[in-house]
Design a protein around this motif. Sequence first.
Motif, PDB file in Angstrom:
ATOM      1  N   LEU A   1       0.922  -1.105   0.242  1.00 60.16           N
ATOM      2  CA  LEU A   1       0.130  -0.006  -0.035  1.00 60.16           C
ATOM      3  C   LEU A   1       0.802   1.301  -0.152  1.00 60.16           C
ATOM      4  CD1 LEU A   1      -2.959   1.382   0.282  1.00 60.16           C
ATOM      5  CD2 LEU A   1      -2.601   1.236   2.776  1.00 60.16           C
ATOM      6  N   TRP A   2       0.488   1.890  -0.775  1.00 64.38           N
ATOM      7  CA  TRP A   2       1.499   3.256  -1.119  1.00 64.38           C
ATOM      8  C   TRP A   2       0.498   4.416  -1.121  1.00 64.38           C
ATOM      9  CZ3 TRP A   2       6.687   2.954  -2.366  1.00 64.38           C
ATOM     10  CH2 TRP A   2       7.313   1.802  -2.711  1.00 64.38           C
ATOM     11  N   VAL A   3       1.219   5.614  -0.982  1.00 64.67           N
ATOM     12  CA  VAL A   3       0.600   7.227  -0.968  1.00 64.67           C
ATOM     13  C   VAL A   3       1.568   8.002  -1.416  1.00 64.67           C
ATOM     14  CG1 VAL A   3       1.007   8.060   1.210  1.00 64.67           C
ATOM     15  CG2 VAL A   3      -1.141   8.596   0.182  1.00 64.67           C
ATOM     16  N   THR A   4       0.889   9.173  -2.455  1.00 61.98           N
ATOM     17  CA  THR A   4       1.733  10.125  -2.931  1.00 61.98           C
ATOM     18  C   THR A   4       1.676  11.169  -1.879  1.00 61.98           C
ATOM     19  OG1 THR A   4      -0.075  11.051  -3.970  1.00 61.98           O
ATOM     20  CG2 THR A   4       1.080   9.440  -5.242  1.00 61.98           C
ATOM     21  N   GLY A   5       2.852  12.039  -1.898  1.00 60.60           N
ATOM     22  CA  GLY A   5       2.837  13.294  -1.299  1.00 60.60           C
ATOM     23  C   GLY A   5       2.789  13.332   0.370  1.00 60.60           C
ATOM     24  N   THR A   6       2.096  14.237   0.739  1.00 58.78           N
ATOM     25  CA  THR A   6       2.288  14.058   2.359  1.00 58.78           C
ATOM     26  C   THR A   6       0.815  14.162   2.884  1.00 58.78           C
ATOM     27  OG1 THR A   6       2.072  16.479   2.478  1.00 58.78           O
ATOM     28  CG2 THR A   6       4.437  15.236   2.685  1.00 58.78           C
ATOM     29  N   ILE A   7       0.600  13.463   4.193  1.00 57.33           N
ATOM     30  CA  ILE A   7      -0.772  13.331   4.813  1.00 57.33           C
ATOM     31  C   ILE A   7      -0.941  14.336   5.810  1.00 57.33           C
ATOM     32  CG2 ILE A   7      -2.229  11.938   5.910  1.00 57.33           C
ATOM     33  CD1 ILE A   7      -2.170  11.232   3.049  1.00 57.33           C
ATOM     34  N   GLY A   8      -2.187  15.089   6.105  1.00 57.52           N
ATOM     35  CA  GLY A   8      -2.266  15.831   7.377  1.00 57.52           C
ATOM     36  C   GLY A   8      -2.253  17.343   6.926  1.00 57.52           C
ATOM     37  N   ASP A   9      -1.670  17.604   5.780  1.00 50.78           N
ATOM     38  CA  ASP A   9      -1.549  19.307   5.629  1.00 50.78           C
ATOM     39  C   ASP A   9      -3.000  19.997   5.492  1.00 50.78           C
ATOM     40  OD1 ASP A   9       0.979  18.293   5.177  1.00 50.78           O
ATOM     41  OD2 ASP A   9       1.327  19.641   3.421  1.00 50.78           O
ATOM     42  N   ALA A  10      -3.951  19.193   4.615  1.00 45.50           N
ATOM     43  CA  ALA A  10      -5.441  20.030   4.864  1.00 45.50           C
ATOM     44  C   ALA A  10      -5.991  19.722   6.159  1.00 45.50           C
ATOM     45  CB  ALA A  10      -6.106  19.129   3.716  1.00 45.50           C
ATOM     46  N   GLY A  11      -5.871  18.812   6.974  1.00 45.09           N
ATOM     47  CA  GLY A  11      -6.496  18.798   8.179  1.00 45.09           C
ATOM     48  C   GLY A  11      -5.788  19.824   9.066  1.00 45.09           C
ATOM     49  N   ALA A  12      -4.637  20.010   9.156  1.00 47.57           N
ATOM     50  CA  ALA A  12      -4.177  21.191   9.926  1.00 47.57           C
ATOM     51  C   ALA A  12      -4.401  22.595   9.379  1.00 47.57           C
ATOM     52  CB  ALA A  12      -2.499  21.235  10.012  1.00 47.57           C
ATOM     53  N   GLY A  13      -4.680  22.492   7.874  1.00 48.39           N
ATOM     54  CA  GLY A  13      -5.172  24.043   7.019  1.00 48.39           C
ATOM     55  C   GLY A  13      -6.563  24.272   7.775  1.00 48.39           C
ATOM     56  N   LEU A  14      -7.525  22.961   7.933  1.00 44.82           N
ATOM     57  CA  LEU A  14      -8.777  23.462   8.170  1.00 44.82           C
ATOM     58  C   LEU A  14      -8.770  24.005   9.682  1.00 44.82           C
ATOM     59  CD1 LEU A  14     -11.797  23.076   8.034  1.00 44.82           C
ATOM     60  CD2 LEU A  14     -11.511  20.768   8.901  1.00 44.82           C
ATOM     61  N   ALA A  15      -8.005  23.723  10.606  1.00 45.02           N
ATOM     62  CA  ALA A  15      -7.776  24.067  11.961  1.00 45.02           C
ATOM     63  C   ALA A  15      -7.299  25.770  11.903  1.00 45.02           C
ATOM     64  CB  ALA A  15      -7.086  23.271  12.650  1.00 45.02           C
ATOM     65  N   ILE A  16      -6.582  25.927  10.952  1.00 44.34           N
ATOM     66  CA  ILE A  16      -6.034  27.428  10.854  1.00 44.34           C
ATOM     67  C   ILE A  16      -7.113  28.143  10.193  1.00 44.34           C
ATOM     68  CG2 ILE A  16      -4.522  28.682   9.674  1.00 44.34           C
ATOM     69  CD1 ILE A  16      -2.467  26.433   9.731  1.00 44.34           C
ATOM     70  N   ALA A  17      -7.950  27.464   9.207  1.00 48.69           N
ATOM     71  CA  ALA A  17      -9.079  28.145   8.716  1.00 48.69           C
ATOM     72  C   ALA A  17     -10.154  28.565   9.578  1.00 48.69           C
ATOM     73  CB  ALA A  17      -9.792  27.579   7.358  1.00 48.69           C
ATOM     74  N   GLN A  18     -10.129  27.749  10.622  1.00 46.99           N
ATOM     75  CA  GLN A  18     -11.188  28.050  11.684  1.00 46.99           C
ATOM     76  C   GLN A  18     -10.686  28.687  12.936  1.00 46.99           C
ATOM     77  OE1 GLN A  18     -12.027  23.774  12.510  1.00 46.99           O
ATOM     78  NE2 GLN A  18     -13.647  23.612  11.051  1.00 46.99           N
ATOM     79  N   GLY A  19      -9.442  29.355  12.587  1.00 46.41           N
ATOM     80  CA  GLY A  19      -8.996  30.354  13.654  1.00 46.41           C
ATOM     81  C   GLY A  19      -7.845  29.931  14.455  1.00 46.41           C
ATOM     82  N   ALA A  20      -7.384  28.848  14.350  1.00 49.37           N
ATOM     83  CA  ALA A  20      -5.887  28.327  14.998  1.00 49.37           C
ATOM     84  C   ALA A  20      -4.969  29.119  14.288  1.00 49.37           C
ATOM     85  CB  ALA A  20      -6.021  26.712  15.070  1.00 49.37           C
TER      86      ALA A  20
END
Length: 158
Positions: A6-25
Amino acid sequence: GENDALWVTGTIGDAGAGLAIAQGAPGPDALLQRYRRPVPRLAEGRVLSRIAHAMMDVSDGLLIDAMRMGDASGLAVILDLAAIPLSHDVRTHVGDHRDARLTAATAGDDYELLFAMPANTIPPVAATRLGRFARGAGLKLYDGDEAIPLPASLGFQH
């Protein structure tokens, strides 16, 4: 198939951290942009579509999407949390410990490609090997050599 990697491209978690920032963090703009403007892996998808045994994008969270791929294949997925690729921004902003990796693996909106290939095959695109498929069902999670319990939520449920 059974014993595929099982493989994945790129990196994981950037968007989740970005959502928290979009919500004010507080946090770096680069992570906010990864949430607001994900970059689809079109070129990689075209190459992999000819050779991958299975492929999907990571939209609802790496763990839930990996489990869905295993379910669709009639196989268990064995995934190593320690192998999940985190960006420099995520490691600096959130950390590189088990909780940070679990958060990244369940956040979703990454739109990276999750794919299966024979275990002895190196993919022709930049990717990270996360684990493997095996006989059975469900998702088995490890942190290195240590089996760890699944989190209460594997990702976004529709």
